[in-house]
Design a protein around this motif. Sequence first.
Motif, PDB file in Angstrom:
ATOM      1  N   PRO A 103      16.667   6.932  16.645  1.00  0.00           N
ATOM      2  CA  PRO A 103      16.846   5.925  18.072  1.00  0.00           C
ATOM      3  C   PRO A 103      17.697   6.083  18.813  1.00  0.00           C
ATOM      4  O   PRO A 103      19.344   7.046  18.301  1.00  0.00           O
ATOM      5  CB  PRO A 103      16.778   4.597  17.649  1.00  0.00           C
ATOM      6  N   TRP A 160       3.722  12.334  15.029  1.00  0.00           N
ATOM      7  CA  TRP A 160       5.000  11.660  15.593  1.00  0.00           C
ATOM      8  C   TRP A 160       5.255   9.984  15.183  1.00  0.00           C
ATOM      9  O   TRP A 160       5.821   9.503  14.567  1.00  0.00           O
ATOM     10  CB  TRP A 160       5.884  11.945  16.588  1.00  0.00           C
ATOM     11  N   TRP A 161       4.319  10.086  15.664  1.00  0.00           N
ATOM     12  CA  TRP A 161       3.665   8.077  15.709  1.00  0.00           C
ATOM     13  C   TRP A 161       3.548   8.033  13.999  1.00  0.00           C
ATOM     14  O   TRP A 161       4.210   6.880  14.266  1.00  0.00           O
ATOM     15  CB  TRP A 161       3.020   7.848  16.308  1.00  0.00           C
ATOM     16  N   VAL A 164      13.819   7.516  21.158  1.00  0.00           N
ATOM     17  CA  VAL A 164      13.561   8.286  20.694  1.00  0.00           C
ATOM     18  C   VAL A 164      13.317   8.784  22.811  1.00  0.00           C
ATOM     19  O   VAL A 164      13.806  10.282  22.208  1.00  0.00           O
ATOM     20  CB  VAL A 164      11.896   7.657  21.235  1.00  0.00           C
ATOM     21  N   GLU A 165      14.408   8.722  23.420  1.00  0.00           N
ATOM     22  CA  GLU A 165      14.371   9.635  24.539  1.00  0.00           C
ATOM     23  C   GLU A 165      15.670  10.001  24.539  1.00  0.00           C
ATOM     24  O   GLU A 165      16.007  10.898  25.545  1.00  0.00           O
ATOM     25  CB  GLU A 165      14.048   7.670  25.480  1.00  0.00           C
ATOM     26  N   TRP A 175      15.746  12.420  21.708  1.00  0.00           N
ATOM     27  CA  TRP A 175      15.020  13.409  21.487  1.00  0.00           C
ATOM     28  C   TRP A 175      14.996  14.613  21.948  1.00  0.00           C
ATOM     29  O   TRP A 175      15.290  15.471  21.162  1.00  0.00           O
ATOM     30  CB  TRP A 175      14.276  13.147  20.218  1.00  0.00           C
ATOM     31  N   PHE A 235      11.126  16.837  15.760  1.00  0.00           N
ATOM     32  CA  PHE A 235      11.257  15.158  16.302  1.00  0.00           C
ATOM     33  C   PHE A 235      10.324  14.372  14.557  1.00  0.00           C
ATOM     34  O   PHE A 235      10.570  13.761  14.883  1.00  0.00           O
ATOM     35  CB  PHE A 235      10.269  15.395  17.599  1.00  0.00           C
ATOM     36  N   TYR A 286       5.913  14.787  23.196  1.00  0.00           N
ATOM     37  CA  TYR A 286       6.825  13.847  23.539  1.00  0.00           C
ATOM     38  C   TYR A 286       5.959  12.457  24.873  1.00  0.00           C
ATOM     39  O   TYR A 286       6.545  11.297  24.755  1.00  0.00           O
ATOM     40  CB  TYR A 286       7.545  14.541  23.907  1.00  0.00           C
ATOM     41  N   ALA A 302      11.928  11.045  13.679  1.00  0.00           N
ATOM     42  CA  ALA A 302      10.722  10.167  13.557  1.00  0.00           C
ATOM     43  C   ALA A 302      10.489   9.250  12.206  1.00  0.00           C
ATOM     44  O   ALA A 302      10.677   8.123  11.841  1.00  0.00           O
ATOM     45  CB  ALA A 302       9.140  10.240  14.160  1.00  0.00           C
ATOM     46  N   LEU A 350       6.608   7.230  12.487  1.00  0.00           N
ATOM     47  CA  LEU A 350       7.817   6.214  12.500  1.00  0.00           C
ATOM     48  C   LEU A 350       7.229   4.459  12.893  1.00  0.00           C
ATOM     49  O   LEU A 350       7.855   4.214  12.302  1.00  0.00           O
ATOM     50  CB  LEU A 350       7.642   6.457  14.551  1.00  0.00           C
TER      51      LEU A 350
END
Length: 357
Positions: free
Chosen positions: A194, A321-322, A196-197, A199, A185, A287, A189, A325
């Motif tokens: 894209p 991850w955030w 994210v949903e 992944w 993940f 997640y 990122a 991104l």
Amino acid sequence: MAEASTLQDRYRACLILSGAGDALGYNKGDWEFEQNAEKIHKEVAKMGGLAKLDVKQFPLSDDTIMHLATAEALAEMDKDAPLEQLYGALVKKYISCMGDMHGRAPGLTCMSSTHLLQMNPEGDWKIPFNQRAGGCGGAMRAMCVGLRFPSPEQEHHLVAVSVESGRMTHHHPTGYLGALAAALFTAFAIRGQPPVEAWGHRLMQVLTKAKEYVREAGHCVNKNMEHWNYFEKSWEKYLETRGILDGTGKPQFPEPYGVAEREQFYSSVSFKGTGGASGHDAPMIAYDGLLRAGDSWTELANHTFFHGGDSDSTAAIAAAWWGALYGFHNVPPKNYQGLEYYSRLSDVADKLYQLRE
């Protein structure tokens, strides 16, 4: 993602914010494994809210110390070095970092496994299968593997390194497949893949490759296959619950989905009621929080830093991850500037950025 965030910024944010999330979720051990999430949120509010939390007052836990060990081993290896050489370097880093664990609450499995590694002949990274090694200690330190091997063409390396680094301490599929999810993940990122949903759907596909890898690697294959399904079935059920098993559509959340509702859900997906303590549910809760938060650092913290259970591990994973991104977009400077080992995290991020291709 914020336009001002360059790729190098996002590499730095991935590691630095991961450390910040770990430190805030840990709170000197007071919030890690605190089962009363409402109490944690009240204490955060009493401190003035997330924006007022000065990370200088929050030391790192074992999660970031071991993440640094992974990242620095990856960064110090020549691009063309064989993976076996990298594994030897990882062993040395994991053993060495155990000397920096005072006040950081290292996990028993990590400590006992590094002791086993220490007794191995030099260069041998393999330890026996462990039926009790399904915890999140492999996952919490593997995000940087996705920074080193971010492209689709490098996926075979990402699978191998995340699996082997994970089972250096957590030789159980529930443990080391958490490392695979954390690394995969991060790769998604950092390349801005894209949506994210989708992944989670992609993870289910990559699990097939991981299974093939473990079979071909030939180490304790029967035991690994015997215990393989728990991780896979747990994630399949979670993705079905959110309505994104096929990788399409938007995730479905109950309303309301406040602190109490999240705690009930996190407990329900856990192994024994402690949300985030296992290799399957630490990345799962991270997640879930990422899906819910979007580009809001505050919402990410509310969902993945401040909950009952293994809060520093879910925080370390989700914040990595955030950051990959969104960079440092709208993150209060107090939450990360002045973080313990800030320079080490920034420096190794720059090295991994240079090695990414």
